[in-house]
Design a protein around this motif. Structure first.
Motif, PDB file in Angstrom:
ATOM      1  N   VAL B 199      20.653  42.845  30.980  1.00  0.00           N
ATOM      2  CA  VAL B 199      21.226  41.467  31.344  1.00  0.00           C
ATOM      3  C   VAL B 199      22.916  41.782  32.160  1.00  0.00           C
ATOM      4  O   VAL B 199      22.913  41.125  33.233  1.00  0.00           O
ATOM      5  N   PHE B 200      23.498  42.781  31.457  1.00  0.00           N
ATOM      6  CA  PHE B 200      24.763  42.927  31.892  1.00  0.00           C
ATOM      7  C   PHE B 200      24.569  43.702  33.282  1.00  0.00           C
ATOM      8  O   PHE B 200      25.232  42.984  34.353  1.00  0.00           O
ATOM      9  N   LEU B 201      23.824  44.575  33.763  1.00  0.00           N
ATOM     10  CA  LEU B 201      23.745  45.150  34.739  1.00  0.00           C
ATOM     11  C   LEU B 201      23.087  44.381  35.736  1.00  0.00           C
ATOM     12  O   LEU B 201      23.414  44.318  37.127  1.00  0.00           O
ATOM     13  N   ARG B 202      22.124  43.590  35.674  1.00  0.00           N
ATOM     14  CA  ARG B 202      21.351  42.893  36.419  1.00  0.00           C
ATOM     15  C   ARG B 202      21.885  41.414  36.977  1.00  0.00           C
ATOM     16  O   ARG B 202      21.675  41.083  37.929  1.00  0.00           O
ATOM     17  N   VAL B 203      22.570  40.913  35.947  1.00  0.00           N
ATOM     18  CA  VAL B 203      22.833  39.649  36.097  1.00  0.00           C
ATOM     19  C   VAL B 203      24.364  39.501  35.909  1.00  0.00           C
ATOM     20  O   VAL B 203      24.939  38.837  36.983  1.00  0.00           O
ATOM     21  N   THR B 204      24.999  39.935  35.076  1.00  0.00           N
ATOM     22  CA  THR B 204      26.463  39.596  34.638  1.00  0.00           C
ATOM     23  C   THR B 204      27.245  40.443  35.942  1.00  0.00           C
ATOM     24  O   THR B 204      27.996  39.638  36.429  1.00  0.00           O
ATOM     25  N   PHE B 205      27.264  41.702  35.772  1.00  0.00           N
ATOM     26  CA  PHE B 205      27.652  42.559  36.792  1.00  0.00           C
ATOM     27  C   PHE B 205      28.062  41.937  38.229  1.00  0.00           C
ATOM     28  O   PHE B 205      28.895  41.971  38.811  1.00  0.00           O
ATOM     29  N   PRO B 206      26.717  42.185  38.641  1.00  0.00           N
ATOM     30  CA  PRO B 206      26.428  41.235  40.338  1.00  0.00           C
ATOM     31  C   PRO B 206      27.230  40.254  40.353  1.00  0.00           C
ATOM     32  O   PRO B 206      27.857  40.052  41.644  1.00  0.00           O
ATOM     33  N   LEU B 207      27.088  39.163  39.395  1.00  0.00           N
ATOM     34  CA  LEU B 207      27.713  37.732  39.631  1.00  0.00           C
ATOM     35  C   LEU B 207      29.481  38.087  39.487  1.00  0.00           C
ATOM     36  O   LEU B 207      30.252  37.512  40.095  1.00  0.00           O
ATOM     37  N   LEU B 208      29.755  38.989  38.822  1.00  0.00           N
ATOM     38  CA  LEU B 208      31.269  39.409  38.359  1.00  0.00           C
ATOM     39  C   LEU B 208      31.898  40.130  39.921  1.00  0.00           C
ATOM     40  O   LEU B 208      33.194  40.010  40.004  1.00  0.00           O
ATOM     41  N   LEU B 209      30.740  40.777  40.731  1.00  0.00           N
ATOM     42  CA  LEU B 209      31.630  41.890  41.387  1.00  0.00           C
ATOM     43  C   LEU B 209      32.511  41.336  42.591  1.00  0.00           C
ATOM     44  O   LEU B 209      33.465  41.671  42.621  1.00  0.00           O
ATOM     45  N   PRO B 210      32.190  39.959  43.137  1.00  0.00           N
ATOM     46  CA  PRO B 210      33.298  39.492  44.232  1.00  0.00           C
ATOM     47  C   PRO B 210      34.579  39.422  43.397  1.00  0.00           C
ATOM     48  O   PRO B 210      35.496  39.884  44.141  1.00  0.00           O
ATOM     49  N   GLY B 211      34.799  38.941  42.214  1.00  0.00           N
ATOM     50  CA  GLY B 211      35.957  38.714  41.371  1.00  0.00           C
ATOM     51  C   GLY B 211      36.594  40.284  41.184  1.00  0.00           C
ATOM     52  O   GLY B 211      37.841  40.312  41.388  1.00  0.00           O
ATOM     53  N   ILE B 212      35.800  41.163  40.721  1.00  0.00           N
ATOM     54  CA  ILE B 212      36.304  42.393  40.498  1.00  0.00           C
ATOM     55  C   ILE B 212      36.765  43.183  41.630  1.00  0.00           C
ATOM     56  O   ILE B 212      37.724  43.860  41.717  1.00  0.00           O
ATOM     57  N   LEU B 213      35.926  42.924  42.715  1.00  0.00           N
ATOM     58  CA  LEU B 213      36.451  43.471  44.139  1.00  0.00           C
ATOM     59  C   LEU B 213      37.757  42.995  44.583  1.00  0.00           C
ATOM     60  O   LEU B 213      38.674  43.724  45.125  1.00  0.00           O
ATOM     61  N   ALA B 214      37.704  41.568  44.425  1.00  0.00           N
ATOM     62  CA  ALA B 214      39.242  40.912  44.772  1.00  0.00           C
ATOM     63  C   ALA B 214      40.303  41.542  43.916  1.00  0.00           C
ATOM     64  O   ALA B 214      41.503  41.701  44.441  1.00  0.00           O
ATOM     65  N   ALA B 215      39.999  41.513  42.720  1.00  0.00           N
ATOM     66  CA  ALA B 215      41.229  42.205  42.086  1.00  0.00           C
ATOM     67  C   ALA B 215      41.444  43.640  42.208  1.00  0.00           C
ATOM     68  O   ALA B 215      42.598  43.929  42.027  1.00  0.00           O
ATOM     69  N   ALA B 216      40.493  44.425  42.729  1.00  0.00           N
ATOM     70  CA  ALA B 216      40.731  45.759  42.939  1.00  0.00           C
ATOM     71  C   ALA B 216      41.731  45.822  44.431  1.00  0.00           C
ATOM     72  O   ALA B 216      42.602  46.773  44.537  1.00  0.00           O
ATOM     73  N   LEU B 217      41.387  45.031  45.258  1.00  0.00           N
ATOM     74  CA  LEU B 217      41.906  44.711  46.442  1.00  0.00           C
ATOM     75  C   LEU B 217      43.416  44.314  45.973  1.00  0.00           C
ATOM     76  O   LEU B 217      44.466  45.010  46.705  1.00  0.00           O
ATOM     77  N   LEU B 218      43.724  43.522  45.208  1.00  0.00           N
ATOM     78  CA  LEU B 218      44.924  43.098  44.894  1.00  0.00           C
ATOM     79  C   LEU B 218      45.543  44.235  44.343  1.00  0.00           C
ATOM     80  O   LEU B 218      46.947  44.280  44.558  1.00  0.00           O
ATOM     81  N   SER B 219      45.031  44.916  43.309  1.00  0.00           N
ATOM     82  CA  SER B 219      45.636  45.978  42.594  1.00  0.00           C
ATOM     83  C   SER B 219      45.885  46.956  43.705  1.00  0.00           C
ATOM     84  O   SER B 219      47.191  47.522  43.507  1.00  0.00           O
ATOM     85  N   PHE B 220      45.238  47.393  44.679  1.00  0.00           N
ATOM     86  CA  PHE B 220      45.631  48.438  45.536  1.00  0.00           C
ATOM     87  C   PHE B 220      47.039  47.992  46.437  1.00  0.00           C
ATOM     88  O   PHE B 220      47.630  48.666  46.561  1.00  0.00           O
ATOM     89  N   SER B 221      46.847  46.634  46.870  1.00  0.00           N
ATOM     90  CA  SER B 221      48.000  46.295  47.467  1.00  0.00           C
ATOM     91  C   SER B 221      49.017  46.167  46.779  1.00  0.00           C
ATOM     92  O   SER B 221      50.258  46.661  47.490  1.00  0.00           O
ATOM     93  N   LEU B 222      49.055  45.696  45.777  1.00  0.00           N
ATOM     94  CA  LEU B 222      50.250  45.947  44.765  1.00  0.00           C
ATOM     95  C   LEU B 222      50.933  47.259  44.551  1.00  0.00           C
ATOM     96  O   LEU B 222      52.061  47.637  44.751  1.00  0.00           O
TER      97      LEU B 222
END
Lengths: 302, 292
Positions: B199-222
Motif C-alpha cells: 500500500v505504501f509503495l503502490r499508493v501512498t508514495f506515488p501520491l506523495l511524490l510531487p510533494g517530496i520532489l517539491a521539498a527536495a527542490l526547495l531544500s536544494f535551492s536553500l
C-alpha cells in the motif's frame, strides 16, 4: 519558495489516527538529527559563552562559569544590538507596505487568469533563484556613487555632491527590504489568494466605503499572512550580516549584530563573546516571536 | 469587485457614502494597482537583469563598468580560478544534504500527519525552532560544537549543517501533502488485500511524490544559496556563495555571473514548466469530472 512551506501547512488539519511503533521508527532518526545538530549546538553556545580565555594560548578557552561576558558584550555592542532590531523593524515595515498591494493584486485581481497568476508569483520568487550575494552586489553597483541612480539624485539636488548612498544606514535598510520582499509577499499571497471576495462584495453592498472594507474585512482576513510574512522578514533581517557588511551595502556606522558575531567568531577568535551575542540575539527573537504570535492569535505556525 | 480594487492603494477615497458605480472599473483606482504591481515586479527583477547582463561583459579586472559585449565568459566559465571548483562543491553539498533532509523529513512528515504519539507539542517545537532561529546563531552554534568536539571544518561539516536547516522545511512541505491525501485511497488498497508495504509503495508514495520532489527542490535551492551558516562551518572549503563573498573585496569575475545566470535560467525553466504542466493537468481533470 521557503515560505510556501511555512504557510501552506498552517491550516492543514491534524487528524492523527493510530498509535503505532511505526511512528517511533519514522520520527526517531530525524528528531535525533535535529537534537544533535540544532539543540546540542545551542547548548554548546551557552557553554562557550561562559568560558574564559586560556592565558597561555591565544584563541583557546577553558570551561568556566564566567557570566560577566554577557554584561561585557551588552556594554560593548549595545548599539549594534539595538540597531539590528531597528533596521529589521524598518525593513519589515517597508517590505509589508511594498508587498501588500502586490500580493493583493496577484492573489485577488489576477485570480481569473491562473496562468498569469502563476507567472507573476514566479517573478516574485525569482530573486530566490539567483545568488543572494550577487543580488546585493548588483544593487551596490547600481547605487554606487558613479551609478545612474546617485547621479540622477545629485542632478536633482536630492543628494549633495559629496553624499554617498552605499555605506549608509539607508542603503542597509534598502538592501534588507529588497532581499526579504519575497518572504513577505508569498505568505501574504497565500492568504489573499484564499480570500473570499463575496465578503468584500457584502461589505460594499452594505455601503461600506473601500477603506472601511479594507480595514474591517480584508485586513483581518489576511492577518495570518501578515503574521508569517513579518516573522519571515524580521527574524532573518535581524540576524543578517551580508547587507550590513562593508563589502556590500554597509559601512562602519551601520554594523549589525550579525557582523559583530561573525568578526568575533571568525576573525578575532573571541568565541565566548560571539556565543554570548548569539544567545542574546536568539533570546530576544524568541521573546518577540512568542509575544507577537500570542497577540496576533495565530498559534500554529508549523 | 471594483470597489475593492481601489482600497489597497487609492486611500484618497471619495467622501460620498454609498455604492461605487460599476463604471469605477475604468477609473483611476483600478489602474493604479496593476500599474503599481508591474513596477514592483520590475523593481524586483532589476538586480537579476543586472547580474545576467554583466555575465556578458568584456571585463578586464573588475566587473563593475560595462566594457562591451562578449560571449567569452560563457564559453570559458572555468577560466576564473576557483569558480568551477566552488560551484562543484556547492552542487555536491546540495545533493547530499537534500538526500539526507528529504529522507529524514519525509519520514517525520508522515509520522506527524498519520500517527498519534506523545510529545507531539515538543516535536512540533523542535521542528519549528530551527526555522525561527537566525542563521548566524545556527552557524555559530554548529561552529562552536564542532570546535568543542574537535571536528575539523570541511565539506562534511557543511553537509551536516545544511541537512539540519533543510530538514524543517522538508517536513512542513511534505506534511501539507500528507494531510491533503485522501485516506480512502489507502483504505481501498488495504481492502484489496495489499500488504502495508505494498500500500505504501503502490499508493501512498506515488501520491506523495510531487510533494517530496517539491521539498527536495526547495531544500536544494536553500542549500545552494546558503552563505551565513556555510561561512561559519566551511573552513578553507569554498562553496559558490563563500567564493563570491571572499571575491567581493577584490572584484567578482564575470564567470561568477555566468554560473549564477545559468542556474537562475534553469530554475526558472523548471518552475515555469511545472506550473504550466500542473495547470494543464488541473484543466484536464476538471474537464473529465465535468464529463462524468
Amino acid at each position: 519558495m521557503a515560505i510556501t512551506a511555512f504557510t501552506a501547512a498552517t491550516s492543514a488539519v491534524d487528524a492523527p489516527k493510530r498509535r503505532s511503533k511505526v511512528a517511533l521508527f519514522l520520527l526517531l532518526p530525524g528528531l535525533l538529527y535535529l537534537a544533535l545538530f540544532f539543540l546540542v549546538p545551542l547548548v554548546s553556545l551557552v557553554i562557550t559563552s561562559l568560558q574564559v580565555p586560556d592565558p597561555a594560548v591565544f584563541g583557546r578557552y577553558t570551561t568556566a562559569f564566567n557570566i560577566q561576558m554577557y554584561g561585557e558584550v551588552i556594554a560593548e555592542y549595545g548599539t549594534q544590538i539595538l540597531r539590528s532590531f531597528f533596521y529589521a523593524l524598518l525593513a519589515t515595515i517597508f517590505a509589508l507596505l511594498f508587498s501588500y498591494p502586490l500580493a493583493y493584486f496577484i492573489g485577488v485581481k489576477v485570480r481569473r487568469w491562473p496562468i498569469l497568476q502563476g507567472l507573476m508569483i514566479v517573478l516574485v520568487i525569482a530573486p530566490f533563484f539567483i545568488s543572494f550575494l550577487l543580488r546585493t552586489l548588483a544593487w551596490k553597483s547600481i547605487l554606487s556613487d558613479d551609478g545612474v541612480v546617485v547621479s540622477a539624485l545629485k542632478g536633482l539636488s536630492l543628494l549633495g555632491s559629496q553624499d554617498h548612498f552605499t555605506g549608509t544606514p539607508a542603503a542597509v535598510v534598502f538592501g534588507l527590504t529588497y532581499n526579504f520582499i519575497p518572504f513577505m509577499c508569498l505568505p501574504l499571497y497565500t492568504t489573499l489568494e484564499r480570500l473570499d471576495v463575496r465578503y468584500l462584495e457584502a461589505a460594499s453592498d452594505l455601503y461600506s466605503r473601500p477603506f472601511h472594507t479594507f480595514r474591517t474585512v480584508t485586513l483581518p482576513l489576511s492577518l495570518p499572512g501578515i503574521v508569517s510574512g513579518t516573522l519571515l522578514t524580521f527574524i532573518p533581517a535581524a540576524g543578517d550580516y551580508v547587507n550590513a557588511s562593508s563589502q556590500f551595502l554597509g559601512g562602519s556606522s551601520s554594523t549589525m549584530i550579525g557582523n559583530v558575531i561573525q568578526s568575533n567568531f571568525l576573525v578575532q577568535l573571541n568565541y565566548p563573546a560571539a556565543a554570548a551575542l548569539s544567545i542574546i540575539l536568539m533570546a530576544i527573537i524568541l521573546v518577540i516571536v512568542a509575544v507577537y504570535v500570542k497577540r496576533s492569535g495565530t498559534d500554529d505556525l508549523v | 469587485m471594483t470597489t475593492q480594487e481601489a482600497l489597497a492603494l487609492d486611500l484618497t477615497l471619495d467622501a460620498k457614502p454609498g455604492r461605487r458605480p460599476r463604471a469605477g472599473r475604468f477609473g483611476v483606482g483600478s489602474l493604479i494597482l496593476p500599474l503599481y504591481s508591474a513596477l514592483a515586479l520590475i523593481f524586483l527583477l532589476i538586480p537579476i537583469v543586472y547580474t545576467i547582463v554583466f555575465s556578458f561583459n568584456d571585463a578586464v579586472k573588475t566587473n563593475v563598468s560595462w566594457r562591451g559585449f562578449t560571449l567569452n565568459n560563457w564559453l570559458r566559465v572555468c577560466d576564473a580560478p576557483g569558480v568551477c571548483q566552488a560551484f562543484g562543491n556547492s552542487i555536491l553539498i546540495g545533493v547530499i544534504a537534500t538526500l539526507i533532509a528529504t529522507v529524514l523529513g519525509t519520514m517525520i512528515a508522515i509520522a506527524l500527519a498519520r500517527y498519534r504519539f506523545r510529545f507531539r507539542a515538543a516535536t512540533n517545537l523542535l521542528i519549528f525552532l530551527p526555522m525561527a532561529t537566525p542563521e548566524v546563531v545556527l552557524g555559530a552554534g554548529l561552529a562552536a560544537q564542532f570546535l568543542t568536539a574537535g571536528v575539523p571544518k570541511g565539506i562534511g561539516t557543511v553537509i551536516l549543517a545544511h541537512s539540519m536547516f533543510c530538514l524543517s522545511f522538508v517536513i512542513v512541505t511534505v506534511k501539507a501533502r500528507v494531510a491533503g491525501l485522501d485516506p480512502s485511497l489507502e483504505e481501498a488498497g488495504r481492502d484489496l488485500y495489499g500488504s502495508p508495504a505494498q500500500v505504501f509503495l503502490r499508493v501512498t508514495f506515488p501520491l506523495l511524490l510531487p510533494g517530496i520532489l517539491a521539498a527536495a527542490l526547495l531544500s536544494f535551492s536553500l542549500s545552494f544559496d546558503d552563505f551565513i551558516i556555510t561561512y561559519f562551518n566551511s573552513g578553507s572549503l569554498q562553496t559558490f556563495p563563500t567564493y563570491i563573498y571572499t571575491a567581493a573585496t577584490r572584484g567578482i569575475p564575470p564567470q561568477a555571473n555566468v554560473i549564477a545566470s545559468a542556474v537562475f535560467i534553469l530554475a526558472i525553466v523548471i518552475v515555469v514548466t511545472t506550473q504550466v504542466a500542473g495547470e494543464k493537468r488541473r484543466k484536464r481533470l476538471m474537464k473529465q469530472t465535468a464529463g462524468v
